[in-house]
Scaffold this motif. Sequence first.
Motif, short mmCIF file in Angstrom:
data_model
loop_
_atom_site.label_atom_id
_atom_site.label_comp_id
_atom_site.label_asym_id
_atom_site.label_seq_id
_atom_site.Cartn_x
_atom_site.Cartn_y
_atom_site.Cartn_z
N SER A 206 38.57 45.26 43.18
CA SER A 206 38.34 44.21 42.18
C SER A 206 39.19 44.46 40.93
O SER A 206 39.73 43.52 40.34
CB SER A 206 36.85 44.17 41.79
N THR A 209 42.72 43.50 41.75
CA THR A 209 42.84 42.05 41.82
C THR A 209 42.93 41.45 40.42
O THR A 209 43.72 40.53 40.17
CB THR A 209 41.64 41.44 42.57
N TRP A 213 45.99 39.39 38.82
CA TRP A 213 45.69 38.08 38.25
C TRP A 213 46.24 37.98 36.82
O TRP A 213 46.85 36.97 36.45
CB TRP A 213 44.18 37.87 38.27
#
Length: 303
Positions: A206, A209, A213
């Motif tokens: 996470s 990610t 992003w």
Amino acid sequence: MRKFLLNTCLFLLPVLLLLASAEVYMRSLPNAYKYKEEWMWQNGHRVSTLLLGNSHGYFGLVPSAMGDSVFNLCAVSQRAREDFYLLQRYASACPHLRTVVLVVDNSNLFDVPMDEEEPFRVTYYQLYMGARNHSPVSRYGFEISSVEACFEKWKKYRELGGMGCDSLGWGIAYRYDERDMNALREDRVKPHVFNSWEATLGNAASVKTMARWCRQRGISLVLLQTPVCKAYYDKMSPMQRDYIASLADTCRRVYGALPADFSRCEQLSDDDFFDADHLNDVGAQRFSRLLVEWCDEHHVYIR
């Protein structure tokens, strides 16, 4: 049979009304999740820096000490999965977002999913922040599913006289004059421990990610290790410390994130802590200013 069913319904009706009233009452109490949801949709256009993470960020990062366009989206026990959910959810409301400060340290990187450890907190994201990971008729759709959590919420509401955070999302419960210095004693300190590789790798995924992003959108990402007292730091597992550093370095090399390790912050003393790994309100103000200075030195925009 019809008479039996009718009597049963009549018997259950008061109970159902009582439960419904209790649910309505619990949802009517002010809470930080609902406040932050409403604040972000109404004021996100003013935000250039978002603070994300768990209680270390919730109590330790003070937006008003950092700038005019900073908001604290941290929450107690918030995992990286929820951090990324919130970042995506409010992205459209924050057209001027330039910086994200994300707590990634010993207190949260090794956590098991919230569903497993504190399922009642999942309910708050379901009810007040638009999460749809579970059915609205499951236990996650009702606050009264956890009587203990309801009692704690009511108790904190009575003690704090409100939702527990200030107007910019900073948790205000850990006050200097209520700190427990005994909690910093070496024999009392218990650092967060490793649970499983499955949980750890899920949290790390996470974080990566989020780093990807942010890079795709030209947003600076600061991976923050927050201050802890010396006894806590000394008891941390070397393996855990190394893994945090390794993850932060990977995100730096691959995605351009900036690691900021304040776990042993020499500018702070035991007086700045509420317990072994949380800053009190005075220490939080001091640390927030130190973080702004660090960001200035590393050409990261926080204002």
